[in-house]
Write an enzyme that holds these catalytic residues in place. Structure first.
Site, mmCIF file in Angstrom:
data_model
loop_
_atom_site.group_PDB
_atom_site.id
_atom_site.type_symbol
_atom_site.label_atom_id
_atom_site.label_comp_id
_atom_site.label_asym_id
_atom_site.label_seq_id
_atom_site.Cartn_x
_atom_site.Cartn_y
_atom_site.Cartn_z
ATOM 1 N N ASP A 312 0.825 -1.204 0.000
ATOM 2 C CA ASP A 312 0.000 0.000 0.000
ATOM 3 C C ASP A 312 0.865 1.262 0.000
ATOM 4 O OD1 ASP A 312 -2.694 1.332 0.466
ATOM 5 O OD2 ASP A 312 -1.589 2.036 2.226
ATOM 6 N N GLU A 354 0.799 -0.762 -5.152
ATOM 7 C CA GLU A 354 -0.233 0.264 -5.341
ATOM 8 C C GLU A 354 0.483 1.569 -5.692
ATOM 9 O OE1 GLU A 354 -3.571 3.050 -3.277
ATOM 10 O OE2 GLU A 354 -1.725 2.452 -2.281
#
Length: 669
Positions: A312, A354
Site C-alpha cells: 500500500d 499500489e
C-alpha cells in the site's frame, strides 16, 4: 479548453452533441448469446515436489546464496554499512523460513517450477470487504462455492488487521500487523481460509500497509511515551522548523479532510509526520530497524498463507527534506530488497504495488528483467480514462492511453479493474487533452463530476463526490459500477428501455476490461450489478467518508436472482460469466499477445486488436448512446464470440448503444 467557459462549453467540440439525449431507433432485439464454450483445457500444474527437510533447507540456502551479495550491497548502501542490522536481517529470514509450514514450502517449489503461473488468462480476481461480504472470515470460507461459481481464483480481502474504530481509514491505520480485527475473526481463522482457498486453487491477497502505522500501534505508544529507540521509527520533531521546510515541497494527500503532512501532539509536545491522516504516523525507513521489523511482519503474513502482498502507498515510503517525498530512488531499493526477501523465504508469493500514477511513472516499479521489483501493478490511469470516455463518448484519450500501455514490455503485468474500494481520481493526461481539444483541467473535472453525480442534464449516472476541494476545483468520485452506468436510475424510474441500455453499458465496460492484457479484477457486487448504498449517511463512523457508498453489505437475497435470466441480476451475471469463459478459452487473450488500437471510423468507438500464435481478435467498444457503424481493414472471415454470427469482413459493423463485439479470425493466419 479555455478557462472561463461553462462545463458544457468546455467539453471538446467533438463531444458536445452527445450530451443531448439523441433520438434513437427502437431498441434492437436482445442479441442471442452463443452457447458457452467448453471449459478450456489448461496445462496441468506441475506435480508438487516431494522434498525432505534437508532438501528444503538446501533449496533455501541456494536462494539465499543467489541473492546474498546484492541484498547485502543494497542494504549496506542504504543503511551506511550497518552490518549488525544486516546480520540481524539474515537471521530473521532464516527464522521466517523455519516457521514456514510444509504445505507452503511445497507450493513454493511448485511455483518456482512454473514461474509464469500467475500470467494465465484464466485468472480472475475479486476484491471484497470481509464483513460486508459474509460477516467474518469463517463466513467467507463458507461462501467459497459462490466465489467459484463466479470464476474467481484470486481473492483480495480488504484490510482486516487490528485498527482502532473511528480512526482506521477503512483499515489502513494498522495497530497490530499480527492480529485480525476481533469482529472478523482470528489469525487462525485467516490461516484456515487461506488453506481452504489453496485447496481450491484460489490465491489470497492481503494489503500490507507499509508507509505508516496507527497511533495506537505499540511502537507509536512507546514513541509517544518517549521510550528510547521508538521515536526513531517515526519522524518526530521538537518544533515546527523542519516540518515547515518539508511542507514547502511535499504535496498534500487530503487537502480538505486532512490538510498538511504533520500533526502536533499536545501530550508529549512533539510534531510527528502524518502524510495521510493525523492518526496514521509515517514510518522512517531510513532506520534499518523499521525495515527489518516491517519485513518480518510481511513474512509473518505470508507464513499464514497469504499468496499476494499488496504494498500500500509504496511510492511514499522514503522521506527526504527538500523533495516531494514521492518515488525517490530509495523506494526502489526498498522494494527490490523486499522482492529478494520473498524470493528467498517464500518464492510463491507475489508483490502487488499500489502506485497511483500514469504508466510512465508506474513502469519503474516493475524494475528490470535482471532486478525485478513488483510482480504486478494497478492499471490506474486506464481505469480513470475509461470513465472519462464514458462521460464524453470520445475514445481519443483512451486510445492514446492504450497506445502507451501497449508500448510497454509484455512482461509488465497489470491488474485491470473498473471499480475498487477507493474513489476515482481524475488523474488524466491533461497536457494531451489541452493540446488536442484545448481542454481546461478544472472545468473538465467539474463536467465529469457533474455527469457522474447526475447533475448534468440527461445523465443517468448516480455517484457522490469525495474530498471536494473548491479551492482547486477538484474532487474524486465514488459509486458502484452499476449505479455509474445508469442501472440505479433505470430501476428508480422503472424504465425497461433505460434499463436495457444501462445493462448494455455495464457489460460493455466489463468486456473492455477483459480484453486488456493482465489480470481482470472485479469489485464484489459488480457481478450482479449491486447499486449504491446510501445507508452510510446514517452511521456517524462512516458519514464523513463518501467512499462507503460503494462499500455496502453484499445483498445475498438480490444475488439469488442471478439464477433467473429474466432479472437484471441474472442478465448481468450470465453476461459477465460468459465473457470470462470466452477469455479463458481463447489464446488471443494470452498475456504475451501483441495488442494494438486502430481507427474504427468513429470517435465513439474504440478498436482493439490482439494476436497470439496465429489467433487474432478484433474488438469494438461503443462508448456512446447512439447506433454507430464502424469498420476495420482486417481481412476475414470472422466469428463473433459473444452473440454469434459469421462475417467475411469487418466493413460496416453496426453497434447498438453501448454495444461491443469480439470478432475472432477463423482461418489460420
Amino acid at each position: 479548453m479555455k478557462s472561463g467557459k461553462t462545463p458544457k462549453e468546455a467539453a471538446p467540440k467533438a463531444l458536445k452533441a452527445k450530451k443531448e439525449s439523441p433520438k434513437l431507433k427502437a431498441a434492437p432485439a436482445k442479441p442471442k448469446l452463443k452457447p458457452a464454450p467448453a471449459k478450456p483445457k489448461l496445462a496441468a500444474a506441475p506435480a508438487k515436489p516431494q522434498l525432505n527437510a534437508a532438501a528444503e533447507d538446501a533449496a533455501f540456502e541456494r536462494r539465499l546464496a543467489r541473492h546474498y551479495d546484492e541484498l547485502k550491497w543494497l542494504y549496506c548502501e542504504l543503511y551506511n554499512g550497518d552490518l549488525e542490522a544486516f546480520d540481524y536481517c539474515v537471521i530473521m529470514l532464516r527464522r521466517a523460513w523455519a516457521d514456514r509450514k510444509a504445505e507452503l514450502r511445497a507450493q513454493d517449489a511448485a511455483r518456482e517450477a512454473d514461474p509464469n503461473w500467475y500470467r494465465r488468462r484464466d485468472l480472475l480476481g475479486m476484491m471484497l470487504y470481509t464483513n460486508a461480504f459474509a460477516g467474518d472470515l469463517n463466513g467467507v470460507q463458507q461462501k467459497l462455492p459462490y466465489l467459484q461459481e463466479c470464476g474467481v481464483n484470486y481473492l483480495h480481502l480488504m484490510p482486516l488487521l487490528q485498527s482502532p474504530k473511528g480512526r482506521s481509514d477503512g483499515g489502513y491505520a494498522v495497530a497490530d500487523f499480527r492480529t485480525v480485527q476481533p469482529e472478523l475473526g482470528t489469525m487462525d481463522d485467516l490461516e484456515a481460509l487461506a488453506d481452504a482457498c489453496r485447496a481450491q486453487g484460489m490465491s489470497l491477497c492481503l494489503d500490507f500497509v507499509m508507509n505508516h502505522t496507527s497511533e495506537d500501534h505499540e511502537w507509536a505508544k512507546k514513541a509517544r511515551a518517549g521510550e528510547p529507540g521508538y521515536r526513531e521509527r517515526y519522524f518526530f520533531y521538537d518544533n515546527w522548523d523542519i516540518p515547515n521546510e518539508f511542507e514547502k515541497t511535499v504535496p498534500q494527500v487530503f487537502p480538505t479532510t486532512a490538510p498538511g503532512s504533520f500533526t502536533w501532539l499536545e501530550d508529549c509536545r512533539q510534531v510527528v509526520m502524518t502524510n495521510f491522516y493525523p492518526y496514521q504516523w509515517d514510518l522512517n525507513y531510513a532506520n534499518p530497524v523499521v525495515f527489518n521489523d516491517m519485513t518480518e511482519n510481511l513474512l509473518y503474513l505470508t507464513n499464514r498463507g497469504i499468496d499476494i502482498i499488496r504494498l500500500d502507498a509504496v511510492p511514499y515510503i522514503w522521506k527526504e527534506l527538500g523533495t516531494s517525498c514521492r518515488n525517490l530512488p530509495q523506494v526502489h531499493t526498498l522494494v527490490r530488497m523486499m522482492r529478494m526477501v520473498c524470493e528467498i523465504v517464500c518464492p510463491s508469493v507475489l508483490l502487488l504495488g499500489e502506485v497511483v500514477m500514469e504508466p510512465a511513472k508506474v513502469a519503474p516499479y516493475f524494475g528490470t528483467t535482471e532486478k525485478p521489483e513488483c510482480h504486478m501493478l494497478y492499471n490506474v490511469t486506464t481505469m480513470a480514462t475509461t470513465w472519462h470516455t464514458l462521460a464524453t463518448a470520445d475514445v481519443s484519450l483512451l486510445r492514446h492511453q492504450m497506445d502507451t500501455v501497449c508500448a510497454l514490455p509484455r512482461d509488465f503485468l497489470f491488474l485491470n479493474y473498473l471499480r475498487c474500494h477507493d474513489d476515482i481520481g481524475w488523474g488524466l493526461d491533461y497536457p494531451w487533452l489541452n493540446a488536442r481539444f484545448g481542454t481546461d483541467e478544472v472545468a473538465h473535472k467539474k463536467y465529469l463530476n457533474d455527469w457522474f453525480t447526475g447533475k448534468w442534464p440527461g445523465s443517468p449516472s448516480r455517484g457522490e463526490l469525495y474530498n471536494d476541494d473548491p479551492r482547486l476545483g477538484d474532487a474524486r468520485l465514488c459509486g458502484t459500477t452499476a449505479s455509474l452506468c445508469g442501472v440505479e436510475t433505470a430501476e428508480q424510474r422503472q424504465d425497461p428501455f433505460l434499463m436495457e441500455r444501462a445493462i448494455a453499458c455495464d457489460l460493455m465496460l466489463h468486456a473492455w476490461m477483459l480484453v486488456q492484457s493482465g489480470i481482470p479484477v472485479l469489485y464484489s457486487g459488480d457481478e450482479v450489478g449491486q447499486l449504491n448504498d446510501y445507508t452510510y449517511h446514517d452511521d456517524p463512523d462512516k458519514a464523513a467518508d463518501s467512499r462507503y457508498i460503494h462499500r455496502g453489505d453484499f445483498l445475498w437475497d438480490l444475488a439469488e436472482l442471478r439464477k433467473d435470466p429474466d432479472t437484471r441480476q441474472g442478465k448481468q451475471f450470465a453476461g459477465l460469466r460468459r465473457l470470462e469463459q470466452l477469455r479463458a478459452a481463447e489464446p488471443a487473450f494470452d498475456a504475451q499477445a501483441t495488442v494494438w488500437t486502430f481507427d474504427t471510423g468513429s470517435d465513439h468507438v474504440l478498436g482493439i486488436g490482439r494476436w497470439y500464435n496465429g489467433h487474432k481478435l478484433i474488438a469494438f467498444f461503443n462508448f456512446s448512446a447512439e447506433f454507430v457503424h464502424v469498420s476495420s481493414w482486417e481481412k476475414g472471415p470472422y466469428e463473433e464470440l459473444m452473440y454469434g454470427g459469421h462475417r467475411e469482413d469487418l466493413n460496416d459493423v453496426e453497434l447498438y448503444p453501448y454495444g461491443f463485439a469480439w470478432f475472432l479470425h477463423t482461418e489460420e493466419i
